[in-house]
Design an enzyme around this catalytic site. Structure first.
Site, short mmCIF file in Angstrom:
data_model
loop_
_atom_site.label_atom_id
_atom_site.label_comp_id
_atom_site.label_asym_id
_atom_site.label_seq_id
_atom_site.Cartn_x
_atom_site.Cartn_y
_atom_site.Cartn_z
N GLY A 67 0.78 -1.37 0.03
CA GLY A 67 0.14 0.02 0.06
C GLY A 67 0.98 1.38 -0.08
N ALA A 68 2.17 1.21 -0.32
CA ALA A 68 3.02 2.25 -0.29
C ALA A 68 3.29 2.99 -1.69
CB ALA A 68 4.34 1.98 0.34
N SER A 97 4.09 -3.47 -4.41
CA SER A 97 4.05 -4.84 -3.72
C SER A 97 3.47 -5.94 -4.51
CB SER A 97 3.56 -4.66 -2.25
OG SER A 97 2.51 -4.30 -2.12
N GLU A 105 -3.66 -9.12 -13.40
CA GLU A 105 -4.05 -7.91 -12.59
C GLU A 105 -5.32 -7.40 -13.12
OE1 GLU A 105 -0.85 -6.14 -10.25
OE2 GLU A 105 -2.58 -4.59 -9.49
N ASP A 132 4.78 -1.69 -13.67
CA ASP A 132 5.42 -2.22 -12.62
C ASP A 132 5.86 -3.72 -12.82
OD1 ASP A 132 4.48 0.16 -11.71
OD2 ASP A 132 2.55 -0.63 -10.56
C1 GLA Z 1 0.39 2.18 -10.95
C2 GLA Z 1 0.15 1.22 -12.01
C3 GLA Z 1 0.93 1.45 -12.98
C4 GLA Z 1 1.10 2.98 -13.53
C5 GLA Z 1 1.08 3.70 -12.26
C6 GLA Z 1 1.34 5.24 -12.57
O1 GLA Z 1 1.44 1.98 -10.33
O2 GLA Z 1 0.38 -0.17 -11.60
O3 GLA Z 1 0.83 0.69 -14.27
O4 GLA Z 1 0.04 3.28 -14.30
O5 GLA Z 1 0.33 3.61 -11.27
O6 GLA Z 1 2.24 5.81 -13.35
#
Ligand code: GLA
Length: 387
Positions: free
Chosen positions: A125-126, A130, A163, A175
């Site tokens: 949640g940061a 994660s 996801e 991510d």
């Molecule tokens: C979250 C999403 C990413 C990206 C960022 C914003 O981390 O998982 O895909 O869109 O927000 O840059």
């Protein structure tokens, strides 16, 4: 260090499942240096991996069972049948690893079950990814054990699908790619349209600088709905402009594009952020590649202003970190990740780190806020097998 971690996770696996695992893998959390909310607009991003990782001890099963356990969540072993996995049926943490198994099977890879024990040091949640770390570590383990031969970017795509569809969060590809493909000592310059990548050397210590992560410990309600709204707004902007994605708006055509959007102020703001943010990523890349690392600070700060004023996803706590750090001499600062809470990054001269950290902590205390967690981020390795 990673051997000790692998050993401890393998030992716990043996306690839970009665025999040692076939292997142990790790995948990191990330911070994004620059390029926010550009990944679902086919644009550019530039994350790097944190030393914090999700670690998975895993063995194959041939009987169709998927058994999941996490050291970080209360409760025992969850038992699922791979044949029964279906999107939208699971709202808990198990949706991430189960979603990956679902996505692999749906893509035609024969995964017949697994025993999995997970333990993560990536703060949840940061805004430090994660969940992507959990997904990618499971995907890599199954890729190795089942000999699927998938490359990092392909694992990232499957994890994103897990996801998007299984968990139901409309995230982009940044991510998961960061967790799968980052390299120690580098930031990853990723074109999210074709997933082409370039590893950009990013050694701040050698230049007398540091990058701090400030986890505000705040997570605002409705952030997920707001993410979806921003994404839909960007898609609307692209449709109104007649392009596939906002990535296709040329930097020098931005003013004309904004004019064409007329008085739809909301969409104009979103478009302006995305187009200027892509340009900022390219500016940071060329500064880093020409050895002008110290000069990226103002570009990061510009990015924050754009996220705060145009994209409107900052919050008072993130702004407080950025404003305090800049007032105390930071070279640059911005929120990182999805927004509405989570973490900010601060680029600072090494000699200023202590003063800056103290100033941010004091500002939070004065405002009556929970003390933020501050740590230094060193560009670390991407997903890998530990044992
Ligand atoms: C979250 C999403 C990413 C990206 C960022 C914003 O981390 O998982 O895909 O869109 O927000 O840059």
């Amino acid at each position: 260090m990673s051997e000790a971690v692998a050993g401890a996770v393998a030992e716990r696996f043996a306690e839970l499942y009665g025999a040692g695992p076939e292997g142990v893998w790790a995948a990191p959390g990330r911070v994004n240096l620059i390029g926010e909310h550009t990944d679902y607009n086919d644009g550019f991003v530039m994350p790097f991996a944190l030393p914090h990782t999700a670690v998975a001890a895993v063995s194959r099963r041939e009987d169709g069972l998927l058994r999941l356990h996490s050291a970080d969540v209360e409760g025992g072993v969850s038992e699922l049948r791979v044949a029964d996995l279906a999107p939208g049926t699971d709202r808990g943490w198990t949706a991430y690893p189960a979603g990956v198994v679902w996505a692999l099977r749906e893509a035609g890879h024969e995964v017949t079950g697994a025993d999995i024990h997970l333990a993560s040091t990536v703060p949840a949640g940061a805004g430090l990814s994660s969940s992507a770390a959990l997904e990618v570590v499971v995907a890599l383990a199954l890729n190795d054990l089942y000999g699927l031969g998938l490359r990092g970017w392909q694992l990232a795509r499957l994890c994103q699908r897990a996801e998007n569809v299984y968990v139901g969060a409309p995230v982009g590809i940044m991510d998961q790619t960061a967790a799968a493909c980052c390299e120690a000592g580098h930031a990853l310059f990723l074109d999210t349209r074709d997933l082409s990548q370039r590893q950009i050397p990013f050694d701040l210590a050698a230049e007398g600088m540091r990058l701090l992560v400030v986890d505000t410990q705040v997570k605002h309600a409705h952030s997920e709905g707001e993410y979806g709204k921003r994404r839909a707004g960007c898609e609307k902007g692209a449709a109104l402009l007649g392009v596939d994605a906002l990535r296709d708006v040329p930097y020098d055509g931005l003013e004309a594009a904004l004019e064409r959007l007329g008085d739809d102020e909301e969409v104009r703001r979103l478009v302006r952020h995305v187009v200027t943010e892509d340009e900022r990523v390219e500016r940071v890349v060329s500064l880093l590649e020409s050895g002008r690392t110290g000069e990226i600070g103002p570009v990061l700060t510009e990015g924050h202003a754009s996220l705060r004023d145009d994209f409107r996803i900052s919050c008072p706590e993130l702004d407080l970190v950025v404003d305090t750090a800049l007032a105390e001499g930071a070279l640059g600062a911005r929120m990182t990740g999805g927004g509405f809470g989570g973490s900010a990054i601060v680029l600072a001269r090494a000699a200023d780190v202590e003063t800056l950290t103290k100033a941010v902590q004091e500002a939070f205390a004065r405002a009556g806020l929970t003390a933020p967690r501050v740590f230094e981020a060193v560009p670390s390795a991407g997903a890998r097998r530990l044992a």
